[in-house]
Design an enzyme around this catalytic site. Structure first.
Site, PDB file in Angstrom:
ATOM      1  N   SER A 162       0.835  -1.198   0.000  1.00 44.01           N
ATOM      2  CA  SER A 162       0.000   0.000   0.000  1.00 44.01           C
ATOM      3  C   SER A 162       0.871   1.249   0.000  1.00 44.01           C
ATOM      4  O   SER A 162       2.093   1.177   0.027  1.00 44.01           O
ATOM      5  CB  SER A 162      -0.912   0.006   1.220  1.00 44.01           C
ATOM      6  OG  SER A 162      -0.137   0.182   2.390  1.00 44.01           O
ATOM      7  N   LYS A 163       0.210   2.360  -0.010  1.00 45.26           N
ATOM      8  CA  LYS A 163       0.913   3.639  -0.116  1.00 45.26           C
ATOM      9  C   LYS A 163       1.963   3.854   0.964  1.00 45.26           C
ATOM     10  O   LYS A 163       3.015   4.423   0.714  1.00 45.26           O
ATOM     11  CB  LYS A 163      -0.095   4.791  -0.067  1.00 45.26           C
ATOM     12  CG  LYS A 163      -0.895   4.905  -1.340  1.00 45.26           C
ATOM     13  CD  LYS A 163      -1.745   6.157  -1.337  1.00 45.26           C
ATOM     14  CE  LYS A 163      -2.549   6.261  -2.621  1.00 45.26           C
ATOM     15  NZ  LYS A 163      -3.451   5.096  -2.769  1.00 45.26           N
TER      16      LYS A 163
END
Length: 488
Positions: free
Chosen positions: A261-262
């Site tokens: 994820s980010k």
RNA sequence: GGUCCCUUCGUCUAUCGGUUAGGACACCAGAUUUUCAUUCUGGGAAGAGGGGUUCGACUCCCCUAGGGACUGCCA
């Protein structure tokens, strides 16, 4: 009965010959959805598809899965195309846009309806939701009442979806090239929606029809589709088509093992480019993630093609390891062409808003050559070349200013004359510096730091001789003169 | 909840019934050294747990635990 293999609808500039020629040849495809950018996991999927196709002498196709009209954007399509191009992954032929093939998808559904392989489901959304809850509570799969009801019982003009009429008994087997033989009890597989109530085809239907029409022989995709593979198998069977070979790749996780994820730093390939990674380095690293060839760590694209086989892909998910990516990137920076690296470094400087005088540019490749050993990314390469790109007179940092005592200035003055008579090459300058220290009866430490500071203005710089060479004789001596003439 | 997948050093992996379980990255120590870095040498570090099968299991089977995916008129 359906046409065995209708022509594939191509993108805007169609007309190129259909890639599939030999029935026995391998055809793979990468089928990203333009509802987001090109994810690093998707990039690896594309890479493996390409490697396998090249390895077998087959064809590698690209299909844009844009059946979700709400979320698919042209911008994302472009990002995916750019990302693949940057990574050096080139599909054969024009990309196929799934949305453009909706009529063909509906045609396949019509055939299933006609053969009894599908049915119209008039269940309203609220009722469907209730059934979903019941099914979950009972530990079974959702079934519509309309599966066995006569469509004529439906209210006139009521909206409906078309669902697959999945068999209720037996086993459905997915013979996966990576996971092995995976057996599903067919009754556990639900009746997939094939056509939405607005008549739009769904993903599961579209993939099957397109993979079939495109002649795809090997479906190599993410692990998250393993369950879908069983249900898609049922669609193939309902259509009377041959099921392709499946290979489900384990996902790439973040360094902590959680889904990427980010917060892990980067997901999109474009971000990797911005972080200073070389495409060939990313390709090599990605290939090593989930696949390997003995003890080989660094290998060329040709070697990857020669060695790669889907059946050798590891079954377990892998974590993204920045340290190793950095190491591999460093290797590729070392062997990369200096002019290319200079351009890359310059791009970084520009994006940082660093102004560089035009007359300093010609020296950049030479500076790059002397510092690239220590750079893991082109971002670092930019840091390491900054000293060479400064314009005279340099603003000296406090540390250097402090080092420039009267004594040091005198030393540098004498050293300057010695350097001026030396050939401008690393070994000769090195000898000159050592000779100077010896002649003065002092250690290099007495003036080395000051000289570096004068040459670099405080920015990181390589060893003294290399710094001198990187700058070029005129510039280097000029910088020394500037510092010596500076008022105390 | 149901279905399915996965499990070797911190990380990526090798091993495909018999190895002192190998390599790479990272880490630690030392050497080199005019900063940072590079380079060189050395070092610690693994088969999730429990049952089987077998002369012999990391390797085959079962169970448990942990992780993950799917379970959508998203893809």
């Amino acid at each position: 009965m359906l046409r065995a293999r209708p022509a594939v609808s191509h993108g805007p500039c169609s007309g190129s010959p259909t890639p599939m020629t030999d029935r026995s040849a391998v055809v793979t495809r990468f089928a990203p959805s333009p509802t987001g950018s090109l994810h690093i996991g998707g990039a690896r999927t594309a890479l493996f598809n390409q490697l396998y196709a090249r390895h077998t002498g087959g064809t590698f196709l690209l299909r844009i899965e844009d059946t979700d009209r709400e979320r698919s954007t042209q911008a994302n399509v472009q990002i995916i195309l750019d990302g693949l191009a940057w990574l050096g992954i080139a599909p054969d032929g024009e990309p196929v846009f799934q949305h453009a093939r909706a009529d063909r998808h509906r045609e396949a559904v019509a055939a299933m309806l006609a053969s009894g392989g599908a049915y119209r489901d008039f269940t309203p959304p609220e009722e469907l939701e209730a059934e979903r809850e019941r099914a979950r509570a009972e530990g079974r799969v959702v079934r519509s009442a309309w599966r066995d009801r006569d469509p004529s019982e439906a209210p006139q003009g009521a909206p409906y979806t078309v669902r697959l009429k999945a068999p209720l008994s037996g086993e459905t087997v997915v013979d996966d090239l990576i996971k092995g033989r995976v057996v599903f009890q067919t009754k556990e597989l639900d009746d997939l929606v094939l056509l939405r109530s607005d008549g739009a085809p769904t993903y599961n239907l579209a993939v099957v029809v397109d993979d079939h029409d495109m002649g795809v022989t090997h479906v190599i995709r993410g692990d998250d589709h393993l369950n879908n593979a069983a249900r898609q198998t049922l669609i193939y069977q309902a259509l009377g088509w041959t099921v392709p070979a499946f290979a489900h790749l384990p996902l790439i996780h973040g360094p902590d093992g959680a889904k990427l994820s980010k917060r892990h730093g980067a997901q999109a390939v474009g971000e990797f480019a911005d972080l200073g990674y070389l495409p060939e380095a990313l390709r090599n690293y990605l290939a090593r993630l989930g696949w390997g060839h003995g003890d080989d760590e660094i290998f060329s694209d040709a070697e990857a093609v020669a060695w790669f086989d889907v059946t050798d892909v590891v079954k377990a998910p892998a974590r993204l390891d920045w340290a190793k990516l950095n190491h591999i990137n460093q290797h590729y920076i070392r062997v990369a062409d200096n002019r290319r690296l200079a351009d890359l470094a310059l791009e970084v400087h520009r994006s940082r808003g660093v102004h560089i005088a035009g007359d300093r540019l010609p020296d950049l490749p030479r500076a790059v050559a002397l510092v690239k050993e220590g750079a893991q990314t082109t971002l670092q390469l930019a840091d390491l070349t900054l000293f060479a790109l400064k314009s005279r007179p340099l603003a000296l940092d406090a540390k250097t200013q402090g080092l420039l005592t009267a004594e040091t200035r005198a030393l540098l003055g004498r050293l300057r004359h010695r350097l001026a008579t030396s050939p401008w090459e690393v070994p000769a300058l090195e000898a000159a510096i050592r000779g100077f220290a010896q002649a003065e009866g002092i250690g290099i430490g007495k003036f080395g730091a000051a000289l570096r500071g004068v040459l670099s203005g405080g920015a990181p710089a390589p060893d003294l001789a290399s710094s001198l060479v990187a700058l070029g004789k005129d510039e280097a001596l000029g910088r020394i003169d500037d510092a010596l003439s500076q008022v105390q």
